[in-house]
Design a protein around this motif. Sequence first.
Motif, PDB file in Angstrom:
ATOM      1  N   GLY A  95       0.697  -1.155   0.084  1.00 51.15           N
ATOM      2  CA  GLY A  95      -0.055   0.017  -0.084  1.00 51.15           C
ATOM      3  C   GLY A  95       0.889   1.389  -0.006  1.00 51.15           C
ATOM      4  N   PHE A  96       2.089   1.295  -0.528  1.00 46.60           N
ATOM      5  CA  PHE A  96       2.904   2.381  -0.590  1.00 46.60           C
ATOM      6  C   PHE A  96       2.666   3.258  -1.808  1.00 46.60           C
ATOM      7  CE2 PHE A  96       6.649   1.889   2.283  1.00 46.60           C
ATOM      8  CZ  PHE A  96       5.852   1.171   3.330  1.00 46.60           C
ATOM      9  N   THR A  97       1.698   3.066  -2.298  1.00 45.29           N
ATOM     10  CA  THR A  97       1.420   4.186  -3.576  1.00 45.29           C
ATOM     11  C   THR A  97       1.817   5.514  -3.331  1.00 45.29           C
ATOM     12  OG1 THR A  97      -0.890   4.180  -3.247  1.00 45.29           O
ATOM     13  CG2 THR A  97      -0.018   2.719  -5.110  1.00 45.29           C
ATOM     14  N   GLY A  98       1.476   6.087  -2.240  1.00 40.86           N
ATOM     15  CA  GLY A  98       1.562   7.551  -1.610  1.00 40.86           C
ATOM     16  C   GLY A  98       2.738   7.723  -0.984  1.00 40.86           C
ATOM     17  N   THR A  99       3.327   6.732  -0.334  1.00 40.08           N
ATOM     18  CA  THR A  99       4.406   6.878   0.186  1.00 40.08           C
ATOM     19  C   THR A  99       5.729   6.744  -0.267  1.00 40.08           C
ATOM     20  OG1 THR A  99       3.037   5.604   2.003  1.00 40.08           O
ATOM     21  CG2 THR A  99       5.537   5.595   2.554  1.00 40.08           C
ATOM     22  N   ARG A 100       5.875   5.817  -1.613  1.00 42.62           N
ATOM     23  CA  ARG A 100       7.018   5.834  -2.533  1.00 42.62           C
ATOM     24  C   ARG A 100       8.135   5.018  -1.966  1.00 42.62           C
ATOM     25  NH1 ARG A 100       4.603   5.357  -6.134  1.00 42.62           N
ATOM     26  NH2 ARG A 100       6.301   5.558  -7.333  1.00 42.62           N
ATOM     27  N   CYS A 101       7.990   3.561  -2.313  1.00 44.77           N
ATOM     28  CA  CYS A 101       9.345   3.016  -2.096  1.00 44.77           C
ATOM     29  C   CYS A 101       9.472   1.471  -2.892  1.00 44.77           C
ATOM     30  CB  CYS A 101       9.717   2.599  -0.653  1.00 44.77           C
ATOM     31  SG  CYS A 101      11.124   1.969  -0.294  1.00 44.77           S
ATOM     32  N   ALA A 102      10.411   1.538  -3.630  1.00 51.21           N
ATOM     33  CA  ALA A 102      10.508   0.331  -4.695  1.00 51.21           C
ATOM     34  C   ALA A 102      12.036  -0.134  -4.571  1.00 51.21           C
ATOM     35  CB  ALA A 102      10.003   0.686  -5.982  1.00 51.21           C
ATOM     36  N   TYR A 103      12.291  -1.026  -5.495  1.00 46.57           N
ATOM     37  CA  TYR A 103      13.810  -1.578  -5.868  1.00 46.57           C
ATOM     38  C   TYR A 103      13.771  -2.212  -7.098  1.00 46.57           C
ATOM     39  CZ  TYR A 103      12.611  -6.008  -4.052  1.00 46.57           C
ATOM     40  OH  TYR A 103      12.088  -7.540  -3.457  1.00 46.57           O
ATOM     41  N   THR A 104      14.948  -2.036  -7.527  1.00 47.78           N
ATOM     42  CA  THR A 104      15.511  -2.537  -8.667  1.00 47.78           C
ATOM     43  C   THR A 104      16.623  -3.499  -8.400  1.00 47.78           C
ATOM     44  OG1 THR A 104      14.682  -1.015 -10.294  1.00 47.78           O
ATOM     45  CG2 THR A 104      16.573  -2.346 -11.078  1.00 47.78           C
ATOM     46  N   VAL A 105      16.523  -4.669  -8.885  1.00 46.00           N
ATOM     47  CA  VAL A 105      17.751  -5.794  -8.691  1.00 46.00           C
ATOM     48  C   VAL A 105      18.392  -5.815 -10.023  1.00 46.00           C
ATOM     49  CG1 VAL A 105      18.275  -8.238  -8.188  1.00 46.00           C
ATOM     50  CG2 VAL A 105      16.206  -7.015  -7.189  1.00 46.00           C
ATOM     51  N   VAL A 106      19.742  -5.623 -10.012  1.00 48.34           N
ATOM     52  CA  VAL A 106      20.827  -5.501 -10.780  1.00 48.34           C
ATOM     53  C   VAL A 106      21.775  -6.640 -10.572  1.00 48.34           C
ATOM     54  CG1 VAL A 106      22.165  -4.639 -12.705  1.00 48.34           C
ATOM     55  CG2 VAL A 106      20.167  -3.317 -11.581  1.00 48.34           C
ATOM     56  N   PRO A 107      21.833  -7.939 -10.832  1.00 44.27           N
ATOM     57  CA  PRO A 107      22.629  -8.919 -10.280  1.00 44.27           C
ATOM     58  C   PRO A 107      24.278  -8.388 -10.823  1.00 44.27           C
ATOM     59  CG  PRO A 107      20.852  -9.937 -11.388  1.00 44.27           C
ATOM     60  CD  PRO A 107      20.640  -8.532 -11.541  1.00 44.27           C
ATOM     61  N   LYS A 108      25.245  -8.962 -10.230  1.00 43.31           N
ATOM     62  CA  LYS A 108      26.605  -8.149 -10.864  1.00 43.31           C
ATOM     63  C   LYS A 108      26.917  -9.111 -12.149  1.00 43.31           C
ATOM     64  CE  LYS A 108      28.228  -7.351  -6.135  1.00 43.31           C
ATOM     65  NZ  LYS A 108      27.817  -8.616  -5.303  1.00 43.31           N
ATOM     66  N   GLN A 109      26.379 -10.133 -12.273  1.00 41.40           N
ATOM     67  CA  GLN A 109      26.933 -10.648 -13.831  1.00 41.40           C
ATOM     68  C   GLN A 109      26.020 -10.344 -14.849  1.00 41.40           C
ATOM     69  OE1 GLN A 109      25.618 -12.480 -10.802  1.00 41.40           O
ATOM     70  NE2 GLN A 109      25.626 -14.495 -10.979  1.00 41.40           N
TER      71      GLN A 109
END
Length: 409
Positions: free
Chosen positions: A251-265
């Motif tokens: 329910g964070f649409t108005g709170t704003r937090c997400a993430y992206t995963v970029v593996p090292k390889q």
Amino acid sequence: MITINEHYLKLQASYLFSDIAKRVAAFQKSHPERDIIKLGIGDVTKGLPSASIKAFHKAVDEMAEDSSFKGYGPEQGYDFLREAIATNDFRSRGADISADEVFVSDGAKCDTGNIQELFTGDIKIAISDPVYPVYLDTNVMAGRTGNFADGRYQGIVYLESTKSNNFVPSLPKEKVDLIYLCFPNNPTGSTISKAELKTWVDYAREHKALILFDAAYEAFIRDQSLPKSIYEIEGAKEVAVEFRSYSKSAGFTGTRCAYTVVPKQCRAYDKKGNKHFIHAMWNRRHCTKFNGVAYPVQRAAEAVYSEGGKIQTKALIDYYMVNADMVCATMDKLGYEYVGGKNSPYIWIDGRMDSWAFFDMLLDKAGVVCTPGAGFGKCGSGYIRISAFNSQERVREAMQRLTDMLSAK
Ligand code: PLP
């Protein structure tokens, strides 16, 4: 003379949600007595999990004291959150992701929109139809799509998601370099099996392509055999970036937090064919253009993984899924074909007529707002999207009205 980026002129004005808002406002004005139920937009309606609120408050109090105050934090996110993500969202499902492969951000919209700038202008891009518009529009802005003609950008490979492929696109016939996949899907609500996802990973490995996997709706997956992360597929770490968000899961649409995963390889290539690791590139971009998510917000996100947080976020999802079940049951009863709603908050319904005509009929006769599928791409014609984000009382009422309307038709 200041000159503009003329690629912006190629953008198709997205009238979808403003058109909907205008039609709803006009209807309400001419029918002030009518009670309208909105099942259109994909925004959550319930409050944050209490564990997050508690952590949020505590972190705000910390900001008040010099001794615990936090200024600029690490651009990539605080270790406490990155560790919690790697442990709970990936390693618990056998996906070997480490904390330093996680980049915390203020939204999957920004991340899915920004990632394209790591790549050259002449790559071939595959995007599904219908689609969450951010993937397409950000590539239009960057000049990768060619001109718009006959309802499509000439330089894009459209991955058609239709009834004939169960709304999971087939591999492209031509060679593509960058592939956007989103499962559970917005807008169709369709899901992808591990075996199907493996064909995409294999394709990317064979063609030196990269997959951008948007898993913003993974929390809605109930069928345990379905992959929540692309990294559950062997070999994906070299060829895929994954996007997640707390918007719909907590329910964070108005709170704003997400993430992206970029593996090292995870790799891409220069013009000479030399391999480069995009982890370093994304890190550089993130540090240059982003200054981190607010400390209290990251604490609130961390609390999602606490014992109480897990129970409360599951309850949130379960609440919306009761709505999705109600919509599916209504469509089953009325004999309308649909996809989604089982492992997703969206139900994609074959309206058996023009999608705007269905929208108008539903608004006029039942006072219910949906989203016309045509707004998501050519393949959305004839479909409407119903969202499970509303109160159970309102969805129950909406389904009764819809039943009355369609039974009387
Ligand atoms: N990805 C998809 C498929 C979405 O549907 C949405 C929001 O509706 C987002 C990303 C954006 O998420 P966020 O709120 O984290 O920006």
